[in-house]
Design a protein around this motif. Structure first.
Motif, PDB file in Angstrom:
ATOM      1  N   ALA A   1      97.697  80.984  89.338  1.00  9.71           N
ATOM      2  CA  ALA A   1      99.128  81.285  90.215  1.00  9.71           C
ATOM      3  C   ALA A   1      99.034  80.735  91.582  1.00  9.71           C
ATOM      4  CB  ALA A   1      99.021  82.825  90.302  1.00  9.71           C
ATOM      5  N   THR A   2      97.809  80.431  92.364  1.00  6.62           N
ATOM      6  CA  THR A   2      97.513  80.049  93.325  1.00  6.62           C
ATOM      7  C   THR A   2      97.815  78.431  93.552  1.00  6.62           C
ATOM      8  OG1 THR A   2      96.055  81.462  94.231  1.00  6.62           O
ATOM      9  CG2 THR A   2      96.105  79.440  95.517  1.00  6.62           C
TER      10      THR A   2
ATOM     11  N   ARG B   1      90.122  89.695  96.117  1.00  3.85           N
ATOM     12  CA  ARG B   1      91.052  88.727  95.547  1.00  3.85           C
ATOM     13  C   ARG B   1      92.445  89.156  94.799  1.00  3.85           C
ATOM     14  NH1 ARG B   1      88.233  83.967  94.362  1.00  3.85           N
ATOM     15  NH2 ARG B   1      90.360  82.706  94.355  1.00  3.85           N
ATOM     16  N   ARG B   2      93.435  88.810  94.921  1.00  5.77           N
ATOM     17  CA  ARG B   2      94.790  89.131  94.579  1.00  5.77           C
ATOM     18  C   ARG B   2      94.784  88.765  92.989  1.00  5.77           C
ATOM     19  NH1 ARG B   2      97.002  85.375  97.961  1.00  5.77           N
ATOM     20  NH2 ARG B   2      97.251  83.331  96.976  1.00  5.77           N
ATOM     21  N   THR B   3      95.592  89.350  92.213  1.00  8.12           N
ATOM     22  CA  THR B   3      95.471  88.876  90.600  1.00  8.12           C
ATOM     23  C   THR B   3      96.943  88.550  90.599  1.00  8.12           C
ATOM     24  OG1 THR B   3      96.500  91.151  90.136  1.00  8.12           O
ATOM     25  CG2 THR B   3      94.201  90.938  89.757  1.00  8.12           C
ATOM     26  N   GLU B   4      97.923  88.864  91.128  1.00  9.84           N
ATOM     27  CA  GLU B   4      99.310  88.348  91.063  1.00  9.84           C
ATOM     28  C   GLU B   4      99.851  87.541  92.092  1.00  9.84           C
ATOM     29  OE1 GLU B   4     101.281  90.804  87.517  1.00  9.84           O
ATOM     30  OE2 GLU B   4     101.585  91.525  89.362  1.00  9.84           O
ATOM     31  N   LEU B   5     100.693  86.837  92.452  1.00 12.71           N
ATOM     32  CA  LEU B   5     101.050  85.920  93.424  1.00 12.71           C
ATOM     33  C   LEU B   5     102.678  86.586  93.700  1.00 12.71           C
ATOM     34  CD1 LEU B   5     100.516  82.393  94.843  1.00 12.71           C
ATOM     35  CD2 LEU B   5     102.884  83.494  95.177  1.00 12.71           C
ATOM     36  N   ARG B   6     102.832  87.144  94.677  1.00 13.63           N
ATOM     37  CA  ARG B   6     104.154  87.441  95.054  1.00 13.63           C
ATOM     38  C   ARG B   6     104.644  87.731  96.516  1.00 13.63           C
ATOM     39  NH1 ARG B   6     104.964  93.175  91.927  1.00 13.63           N
ATOM     40  NH2 ARG B   6     104.308  91.988  90.201  1.00 13.63           N
TER      41      ARG B   6
ATOM     42  N   LEU C   1     101.642  84.127  86.205  1.00 11.28           N
ATOM     43  CA  LEU C   1     100.320  83.676  86.035  1.00 11.28           C
ATOM     44  C   LEU C   1      99.490  84.547  87.140  1.00 11.28           C
ATOM     45  CD1 LEU C   1     101.106  79.928  86.761  1.00 11.28           C
ATOM     46  CD2 LEU C   1     100.482  80.867  84.684  1.00 11.28           C
ATOM     47  N   THR C   2      97.916  84.630  86.998  1.00 12.58           N
ATOM     48  CA  THR C   2      97.232  85.158  87.655  1.00 12.58           C
ATOM     49  C   THR C   2      96.165  84.541  88.311  1.00 12.58           C
ATOM     50  OG1 THR C   2      95.951  85.890  85.697  1.00 12.58           O
ATOM     51  CG2 THR C   2      97.695  87.260  86.280  1.00 12.58           C
ATOM     52  N   GLY C   3      95.611  84.849  89.409  1.00  8.03           N
ATOM     53  CA  GLY C   3      94.250  84.310  90.069  1.00  8.03           C
ATOM     54  C   GLY C   3      94.705  83.066  90.553  1.00  8.03           C
TER      55      GLY C   3
ATOM     56  N   LYS D   1     103.302  86.666 101.266  1.00  7.37           N
ATOM     57  CA  LYS D   1     102.219  87.139 100.325  1.00  7.37           C
ATOM     58  C   LYS D   1     101.598  88.186 101.555  1.00  7.37           C
ATOM     59  CE  LYS D   1      99.733  83.567  99.473  1.00  7.37           C
ATOM     60  NZ  LYS D   1     100.553  82.568 100.240  1.00  7.37           N
TER      61      LYS D   1
END
Length: 403
Positions: A375-376, A208-213, A370-372, A257
């Protein structure tokens, strides 16, 4: 257990990479070693070769005279096929025995010179290709192995091309530099990708990604998707009616993403449940808590509240180096049709792409910091209302352009 395929052209330095991985704890299965083992004196393999090619292929001590065998076996396609029909099943059987004997948490590296030629890449959870340009490999073969230049060129030309190897490479290890230059790269790969991948695979944990960019468009996304699709086909077999690259990374030129979205189309959800374990073993564990897409207004359900219409199964890649979502949807369901129509609409309509990118940028901004899951959720809070309207627009475009 994580299965890694290791390959590269003659003189590329596979043995160096295999040695480093062995030092780090990998279980190495060398196909060349096995090919010699299964035709050693007293084996069924050697007996079968003598029966096929005659006693003239034996040395004075009863071992295999390899040049004598080569003179007979490589004289025609028929003779070469006969040789392969004897040795390949024996090597495959021995490989299976060694894999079965490896610990459950092993990282098994299969050193296979002809991995590309024999179409074995989809069998592996990950393929490493040691990449060295042909002229450098020829020089190394001549200088360090004493191979005649003409022979080196002939052998290399008989193998897969560099482009063919790169097409199956999940990881390309550049070994064009000085001796030892690739060592640090291999050790980083082990620590940052192979060890976490094995742990995720063993524990059925999606990466899983931690940050959304958003990332700039990557021309490698389609090729990466096709490598994953080949593994999915192998896992699903006839259970899948089609497997497609969908989502933003399937639209050329669209920032997205760095996450590959794939769709497996099946006849019904019972079929989807039937491939759950096979997909998990292939490196795509299920997310059992996700059972449907967000409903959207449809002719069957104008209010957009019927969750059953949007039922699906959802898996994710366990590989931390290549995040991927795998949506399994029923053929003809609203979600299945929307995924394909939305992709094709965006590919065809520049204005729709620009509009969608603006929405994505807004979602990215809302998810900043935000993370996780948080963020989603922030990202989807922006996208989902736009998606509700986009469903009808994409469907209208599909119907208008249908032939």
């Amino acid at each position: 257990m994580l299965r890694i395929g290791l390959t590269g052209g003659m003189g590329a330095g596979k043995s160096t990479v295999a040695r480093i991985l062995a030092e780090l704890g990998a279980v190495i299965i060398d196909s060349d070693v096995l090919a010699r083992e299964v035709v050693a004196p007293g084996t069924e393999g050697l007996a079968a070769l003598v029966e096929a090619f005659g006693a003239g292929i034996l040395a004075a001590d009863g071992s295999l005279d390899r040049p004598a065998l080569a003179a007979k076996a490589f004289g025609s396609d028929e003779a070469r096929a006969k040789l392969n029909s004897i040795t390949h099943p024996l090597v495959g059987k021995r490989t299976g025995e060694l894999i079965s004997a490896a610990p459950a948490d092993a990282i098994v590296v299969q050193d296979i010179p002809l991995l590309v030629e024999n179409g074995l890449a989809p069998l592996m959870n990950l393929v490493l290709v040691v990449d060295v340009d042909a002229e450098t490999r020829i020089r190394r073969l001549v200088e360090f192995r004493g191979v005649a230049e003409s022979d080196a060129r002939a052998r290399i030309s008989a193998q897969a091309t560099d482009e063919q190897r790169r097409a199956v490479a999940d990881v390309l290890l550049d070994n064009n530099g000085e001796s030892g230059a690739v060592d640090a790269e291999v050790r980083r790969l082990w620590e940052r990708r192979l060890v976490p991948f094995e742990r995720n695979l063993r524990t059925a944990t999606p990466a899983r990604r931690t940050e959304l960019r958003l990332a700039e468009p990557n021309p490698e996304w389609p090729a990466q998707a096709q490598r994953l699709i080949a593994r999915l086909w192998l896992a699903c077999g006839a259970a899948a009616t089609r497997i497609d690259h969908i989502g933003s990374t399937s639209v050329p030129g669209l920032p997205a993403k760095d996450l590959i979205d794939l769709q497996i189309t099946v006849a019904d959800l019972a079929v989807a449940d039937g491939v759950r374990d096979a997909l998990g073993a292939a490196g795509f564990p299920v997310r059992p808590e996700i059972t449907h897409d967000s409903p959207k207004p449809t002719p069957q359900d104008p209010a957009g509240t019927d969750i059953a219409l949007w039922a699906k199964r959802y898996h994710q890649n366990a590989d931390p180096g290549r995040l991927a979502n795998v949506h399994i949807r029923v053929d003809g369901s609203p979600g299945q049709r929307f995924a394909l129509a939305f992709r094709d609409w965006l590919r065809a309509d520049a204005a729709a792409r620009a509009e969608y990118l603006e929405v994505k940028r807004e979602g990215e901004a809302k998810a900043a910091g935000l993370t996780g899951e948080a963020a989603t959720i922030a990202y989807l809070d922006v996208k989902e209302p736009w998606f509700d309207a986009a469903y009808a627009r994409a469907a209208a475009w599909r119907d208008a352009t249908a032939t």
